[in-house]
Design a protein around this motif. Structure first.
Motif, short mmCIF file in Angstrom:
data_model
loop_
_atom_site.label_atom_id
_atom_site.label_comp_id
_atom_site.label_asym_id
_atom_site.label_seq_id
_atom_site.Cartn_x
_atom_site.Cartn_y
_atom_site.Cartn_z
N GLY A 11 37.10 45.63 45.16
CA GLY A 11 37.80 46.41 46.17
C GLY A 11 39.08 45.73 46.64
N ARG A 12 39.83 46.44 47.44
CA ARG A 12 41.14 45.97 47.93
C ARG A 12 40.97 44.72 48.79
NH1 ARG A 12 46.20 47.88 48.03
NH2 ARG A 12 47.57 47.51 49.81
N THR A 13 41.90 43.77 48.60
CA THR A 13 41.82 42.49 49.31
C THR A 13 43.05 42.27 50.21
OG1 THR A 13 43.01 41.22 47.63
CG2 THR A 13 40.62 41.49 47.31
N PRO A 28 39.66 37.62 50.90
CA PRO A 28 38.53 38.50 51.20
C PRO A 28 38.88 39.98 51.07
CG PRO A 28 39.49 37.69 53.22
CD PRO A 28 40.19 36.97 52.11
N LEU A 29 37.83 40.79 50.95
CA LEU A 29 38.02 42.24 51.00
C LEU A 29 38.53 42.63 52.38
CD1 LEU A 29 34.75 43.61 49.33
CD2 LEU A 29 36.97 43.21 48.25
N THR A 30 39.42 43.60 52.42
CA THR A 30 39.85 44.18 53.69
C THR A 30 38.82 45.22 54.11
OG1 THR A 30 41.08 45.89 52.53
CG2 THR A 30 42.28 43.85 53.09
N ASP A 31 39.01 45.79 55.28
CA ASP A 31 38.14 46.89 55.71
C ASP A 31 38.20 48.03 54.70
OD1 ASP A 31 37.39 45.49 57.95
OD2 ASP A 31 38.77 46.53 59.31
N GLU A 32 39.40 48.28 54.18
CA GLU A 32 39.55 49.33 53.17
C GLU A 32 38.77 48.96 51.91
OE1 GLU A 32 42.99 51.67 50.56
OE2 GLU A 32 43.55 50.04 51.92
N GLY A 33 38.84 47.69 51.51
CA GLY A 33 38.12 47.24 50.33
C GLY A 33 36.61 47.39 50.49
N ILE A 34 36.11 47.09 51.68
CA ILE A 34 34.69 47.27 51.96
C ILE A 34 34.32 48.74 51.86
CG2 ILE A 34 32.95 47.12 53.79
CD1 ILE A 34 34.42 44.52 54.69
N SER A 35 35.16 49.60 52.42
CA SER A 35 34.91 51.05 52.34
C SER A 35 34.94 51.53 50.90
CB SER A 35 35.96 51.80 53.16
OG SER A 35 35.84 51.50 54.53
N GLN A 36 35.83 50.97 50.10
CA GLN A 36 35.90 51.35 48.69
C GLN A 36 34.63 50.98 47.95
OE1 GLN A 36 39.46 49.20 47.65
NE2 GLN A 36 40.79 50.98 47.91
N THR A 58 32.61 35.01 39.70
CA THR A 58 32.24 34.07 40.75
C THR A 58 33.13 34.18 41.99
OG1 THR A 58 33.58 32.41 39.60
CG2 THR A 58 31.21 32.35 39.22
N GLN A 59 34.20 34.95 41.91
CA GLN A 59 35.13 35.02 43.03
C GLN A 59 34.61 35.94 44.14
OE1 GLN A 59 38.15 35.57 39.91
NE2 GLN A 59 39.45 34.24 41.14
N GLU A 60 34.88 35.53 45.38
CA GLU A 60 34.29 36.20 46.55
C GLU A 60 34.57 37.70 46.55
OE1 GLU A 60 34.85 36.31 51.41
OE2 GLU A 60 35.57 34.58 50.28
N ARG A 61 35.78 38.09 46.21
CA ARG A 61 36.13 39.51 46.29
C ARG A 61 35.28 40.35 45.34
NH1 ARG A 61 40.29 36.59 43.75
NH2 ARG A 61 41.26 37.47 41.84
N ALA A 62 34.92 39.76 44.20
CA ALA A 62 34.07 40.47 43.24
C ALA A 62 32.61 40.44 43.67
CB ALA A 62 34.23 39.87 41.86
N CYS A 63 32.15 39.29 44.15
CA CYS A 63 30.76 39.17 44.61
C CYS A 63 30.47 40.15 45.75
CB CYS A 63 30.47 37.75 45.06
SG CYS A 63 30.44 36.52 43.75
N ASP A 64 31.36 40.20 46.72
CA ASP A 64 31.15 41.11 47.85
C ASP A 64 31.15 42.56 47.38
OD1 ASP A 64 31.00 38.93 49.49
OD2 ASP A 64 32.95 39.23 50.45
N THR A 65 32.03 42.88 46.44
CA THR A 65 32.07 44.24 45.90
C THR A 65 30.77 44.56 45.18
OG1 THR A 65 34.47 44.17 45.66
CG2 THR A 65 33.31 45.82 44.35
N ALA A 66 30.28 43.62 44.39
CA ALA A 66 29.03 43.83 43.64
C ALA A 66 27.86 44.10 44.59
CB ALA A 66 28.73 42.62 42.76
N GLU A 67 27.78 43.32 45.66
CA GLU A 67 26.68 43.50 46.61
C GLU A 67 26.76 44.86 47.30
OE1 GLU A 67 26.01 40.35 49.39
OE2 GLU A 67 26.35 38.79 47.88
N LEU A 68 27.97 45.23 47.75
CA LEU A 68 28.13 46.49 48.47
C LEU A 68 27.94 47.69 47.56
CD1 LEU A 68 31.24 45.44 50.57
CD2 LEU A 68 28.99 46.04 51.51
N SER A 145 34.50 42.73 37.96
CA SER A 145 35.51 41.78 37.52
C SER A 145 36.84 42.10 38.20
CB SER A 145 35.61 41.81 35.99
OG SER A 145 36.46 40.81 35.50
N HIS A 146 37.94 41.97 37.47
CA HIS A 146 39.29 42.00 38.04
C HIS A 146 40.25 42.77 37.14
CE1 HIS A 146 37.97 38.74 40.78
NE2 HIS A 146 37.23 38.41 39.74
N GLY A 147 41.33 43.25 37.73
CA GLY A 147 42.25 44.14 37.03
C GLY A 147 42.83 43.61 35.74
#
Length: 199
Positions: A11-13, A28-36, A58-68, A145-147
Protein backbone atom coordinates in the motif's frame (compact mmCIF):
# COMPACT_ATOMS: atom_id res chain seq x y z
CA UNK A 1 0.08 -29.48 -10.10
CA UNK A 2 -0.67 -25.97 -11.40
CA UNK A 3 -0.37 -23.34 -8.68
CA UNK A 4 -1.92 -19.89 -8.63
CA UNK A 5 0.17 -16.95 -7.45
CA UNK A 6 -1.23 -13.56 -6.50
CA UNK A 7 1.73 -11.17 -6.49
CA UNK A 8 0.67 -7.88 -4.87
CA UNK A 9 2.34 -4.52 -4.38
CA UNK A 10 2.31 -2.88 -0.94
CA UNK A 11 0.00 0.00 0.00
CA UNK A 12 0.87 3.69 -0.25
CA UNK A 13 3.67 4.88 2.04
CA UNK A 14 5.00 8.12 3.48
CA UNK A 15 7.84 8.14 0.94
CA UNK A 16 5.33 7.54 -1.89
CA UNK A 17 3.54 10.71 -0.79
CA UNK A 18 6.79 12.64 -0.53
CA UNK A 19 7.92 11.35 -3.94
CA UNK A 20 11.10 9.87 -2.48
CA UNK A 21 13.08 6.95 -3.91
CA UNK A 22 12.19 3.95 -1.79
CA UNK A 23 13.96 0.68 -2.39
CA UNK A 24 16.13 -0.85 0.33
CA UNK A 25 15.05 1.94 2.70
CA UNK A 26 11.59 1.78 4.22
CA UNK A 27 8.78 4.02 5.36
CA UNK A 28 5.44 3.18 6.96
CA UNK A 29 2.06 2.86 5.32
CA UNK A 30 0.02 6.05 5.39
CA UNK A 31 -3.63 6.07 6.43
CA UNK A 32 -4.42 5.78 2.73
CA UNK A 33 -2.07 2.81 2.42
CA UNK A 34 -3.78 1.08 5.33
CA UNK A 35 -7.16 1.70 3.70
CA UNK A 36 -5.83 0.29 0.43
CA UNK A 37 -4.67 -2.90 2.10
CA UNK A 38 -8.05 -3.27 3.79
CA UNK A 39 -9.75 -2.72 0.43
CA UNK A 40 -7.63 -5.53 -0.99
CA UNK A 41 -8.86 -7.73 1.88
CA UNK A 42 -12.43 -6.83 0.97
CA UNK A 43 -11.72 -7.74 -2.66
CA UNK A 44 -10.36 -11.13 -1.65
CA UNK A 45 -13.40 -11.76 0.55
CA UNK A 46 -15.83 -10.69 -2.17
CA UNK A 47 -14.18 -13.12 -4.59
CA UNK A 48 -13.95 -15.88 -1.96
CA UNK A 49 -10.18 -16.00 -2.28
CA UNK A 50 -8.57 -17.99 0.51
CA UNK A 51 -4.81 -18.32 0.44
CA UNK A 52 -3.12 -21.53 1.46
CA UNK A 53 0.07 -19.61 2.22
CA UNK A 54 1.06 -15.94 2.48
CA UNK A 55 4.56 -14.55 1.91
CA UNK A 56 5.95 -11.04 2.18
CA UNK A 57 9.06 -9.04 1.56
CA UNK A 58 10.91 -8.38 4.81
CA UNK A 59 10.24 -4.66 4.51
CA UNK A 60 7.70 -3.13 6.89
CA UNK A 61 5.48 -1.64 4.20
CA UNK A 62 5.02 -5.06 2.62
CA UNK A 63 4.61 -6.94 5.91
CA UNK A 64 1.91 -4.56 7.11
CA UNK A 65 0.13 -4.84 3.77
CA UNK A 66 0.28 -8.64 3.90
CA UNK A 67 -1.23 -8.72 7.39
CA UNK A 68 -4.02 -6.28 6.56
CA UNK A 69 -4.87 -7.80 3.19
CA UNK A 70 -4.83 -11.43 4.29
CA UNK A 71 -5.98 -11.04 7.89
CA UNK A 72 -3.15 -13.35 8.92
CA UNK A 73 0.01 -13.10 10.99
CA UNK A 74 1.43 -16.51 10.09
CA UNK A 75 2.92 -15.27 6.83
CA UNK A 76 6.54 -15.98 5.88
CA UNK A 77 8.99 -13.11 5.35
CA UNK A 78 11.46 -13.50 2.48
CA UNK A 79 14.34 -11.13 1.71
CA UNK A 80 14.21 -12.23 -1.90
CA UNK A 81 10.88 -10.38 -2.37
CA UNK A 82 12.29 -7.01 -1.28
CA UNK A 83 12.43 -3.93 -3.48
CA UNK A 84 15.35 -3.06 -5.75
CA UNK A 85 18.23 -1.41 -3.89
CA UNK A 86 18.86 2.07 -5.35
CA UNK A 87 22.14 2.61 -3.51
CA UNK A 88 23.09 6.22 -2.73
CA UNK A 89 19.80 7.39 -4.27
CA UNK A 90 17.77 5.86 -1.42
CA UNK A 91 15.52 8.42 0.25
CA UNK A 92 16.28 11.12 -2.35
CA UNK A 93 13.66 12.88 -4.45
CA UNK A 94 12.28 10.87 -7.38
CA UNK A 95 13.20 13.57 -9.92
CA UNK A 96 16.83 12.43 -9.49
CA UNK A 97 16.02 9.08 -11.09
CA UNK A 98 17.55 8.58 -14.55
CA UNK A 99 15.24 8.01 -17.54
CA UNK A 100 13.70 4.55 -17.78
CA UNK A 101 15.21 2.27 -20.41
CA UNK A 102 12.16 0.50 -21.78
CA UNK A 103 11.59 -2.99 -20.38
CA UNK A 104 14.80 -3.04 -18.34
CA UNK A 105 13.82 -0.16 -16.09
CA UNK A 106 16.92 1.70 -14.96
CA UNK A 107 19.24 -0.98 -16.30
CA UNK A 108 22.59 -1.11 -14.50
CA UNK A 109 22.55 2.58 -13.55
CA UNK A 110 22.38 2.17 -9.77
CA UNK A 111 25.24 -0.36 -9.57
CA UNK A 112 27.73 2.51 -9.75
CA UNK A 113 26.08 3.98 -6.65
CA UNK A 114 26.04 0.79 -4.59
CA UNK A 115 22.64 -0.47 -5.73
CA UNK A 116 21.29 -3.40 -7.75
CA UNK A 117 21.02 -3.79 -11.50
CA UNK A 118 17.79 -4.80 -13.19
CA UNK A 119 19.20 -8.28 -13.78
CA UNK A 120 20.16 -8.66 -10.11
CA UNK A 121 16.53 -8.02 -9.21
CA UNK A 122 15.13 -10.30 -11.91
CA UNK A 123 17.27 -13.25 -10.87
CA UNK A 124 16.66 -12.69 -7.15
CA UNK A 125 12.89 -12.50 -7.56
CA UNK A 126 12.79 -15.46 -9.95
CA UNK A 127 14.90 -17.65 -7.67
CA UNK A 128 12.83 -16.72 -4.61
CA UNK A 129 9.40 -17.18 -6.18
CA UNK A 130 10.23 -20.40 -8.03
CA UNK A 131 11.93 -21.73 -4.90
CA UNK A 132 8.72 -21.29 -2.91
CA UNK A 133 6.37 -22.59 -5.58
CA UNK A 134 8.52 -25.63 -6.36
CA UNK A 135 8.68 -26.70 -2.72
CA UNK A 136 5.22 -25.89 -1.36
CA UNK A 137 2.16 -28.11 -1.61
CA UNK A 138 -0.06 -25.01 -1.45
CA UNK A 139 -2.15 -24.31 -4.54
CA UNK A 140 -3.16 -20.67 -3.96
CA UNK A 141 -0.46 -18.32 -2.73
CA UNK A 142 -0.29 -14.60 -1.94
CA UNK A 143 3.06 -12.79 -2.07
CA UNK A 144 3.42 -9.11 -1.20
CA UNK A 145 6.33 -7.31 -2.84
CA UNK A 146 7.19 -3.98 -4.51
CA UNK A 147 6.62 -2.12 -7.76
CA UNK A 148 10.05 -2.26 -9.41
CA UNK A 149 10.78 -5.79 -8.20
CA UNK A 150 7.44 -7.04 -9.51
CA UNK A 151 7.96 -5.31 -12.86
CA UNK A 152 11.40 -6.85 -13.29
CA UNK A 153 10.18 -10.33 -12.35
CA UNK A 154 7.23 -10.09 -14.71
CA UNK A 155 9.34 -8.99 -17.66
CA UNK A 156 11.75 -11.82 -16.90
CA UNK A 157 9.14 -14.59 -17.01
CA UNK A 158 6.51 -13.23 -19.44
CA UNK A 159 7.10 -12.32 -23.07
CA UNK A 160 5.33 -9.17 -24.24
CA UNK A 161 4.28 -8.19 -20.74
CA UNK A 162 1.34 -5.74 -21.03
CA UNK A 163 2.07 -2.04 -20.63
CA UNK A 164 0.45 -1.50 -17.26
CA UNK A 165 1.53 0.52 -14.23
CA UNK A 166 1.31 -1.24 -10.90
CA UNK A 167 -0.75 0.87 -8.52
CA UNK A 168 -0.44 0.47 -4.77
CA UNK A 169 -1.95 -2.91 -3.84
CA UNK A 170 -2.16 -3.83 -7.55
CA UNK A 171 -2.07 -7.59 -8.16
CA UNK A 172 -0.52 -9.81 -10.81
CA UNK A 173 -2.28 -13.18 -11.05
CA UNK A 174 -0.16 -16.01 -12.45
CA UNK A 175 -0.51 -19.73 -12.99
CA UNK A 176 2.69 -21.72 -12.56
CA UNK A 177 3.02 -25.26 -13.93
CA UNK A 178 6.42 -26.05 -12.49
CA UNK A 179 8.27 -24.57 -15.44
CA UNK A 180 6.47 -21.57 -16.90
CA UNK A 181 4.49 -18.65 -15.54
CA UNK A 182 1.26 -17.69 -17.29
CA UNK A 183 -0.09 -14.19 -16.59
CA UNK A 184 -3.84 -14.48 -16.21
CA UNK A 185 -4.76 -10.99 -15.03
CA UNK A 186 -3.64 -7.65 -13.67
CA UNK A 187 -6.07 -6.59 -10.96
CA UNK A 188 -6.85 -3.26 -9.30
CA UNK A 189 -8.58 -4.51 -6.12
CA UNK A 190 -9.23 -0.98 -4.84
CA UNK A 191 -11.64 -0.29 -7.69
CA UNK A 192 -12.61 -3.92 -8.33
CA UNK A 193 -11.23 -3.64 -11.86
CA UNK A 194 -9.42 -6.07 -14.12
CA UNK A 195 -6.81 -3.95 -15.90
CA UNK A 196 -5.63 -6.81 -18.06
CA UNK A 197 -7.02 -10.30 -18.63
CA UNK A 198 -5.62 -13.07 -20.78
CA UNK A 199 -7.92 -13.85 -23.67
Amino acid sequence: MVKTLYLMRHGRTRFNEQKRIQGACDSPLTDEGISQAKAAAAYFEAHQLVFDEVYSSTQERACDTAELASGRTDYIRLKGLKEQDFGAFEGQQEYLNPPLQGDIGYGHYFVTYGGESYMDVRLRMDQTIRGVLDQTKAETILMVSHGAAMAQFSRHVIENFPKVRMTNCGILKFNYDGTDFDLLAVIDPLNHKIIYQKE
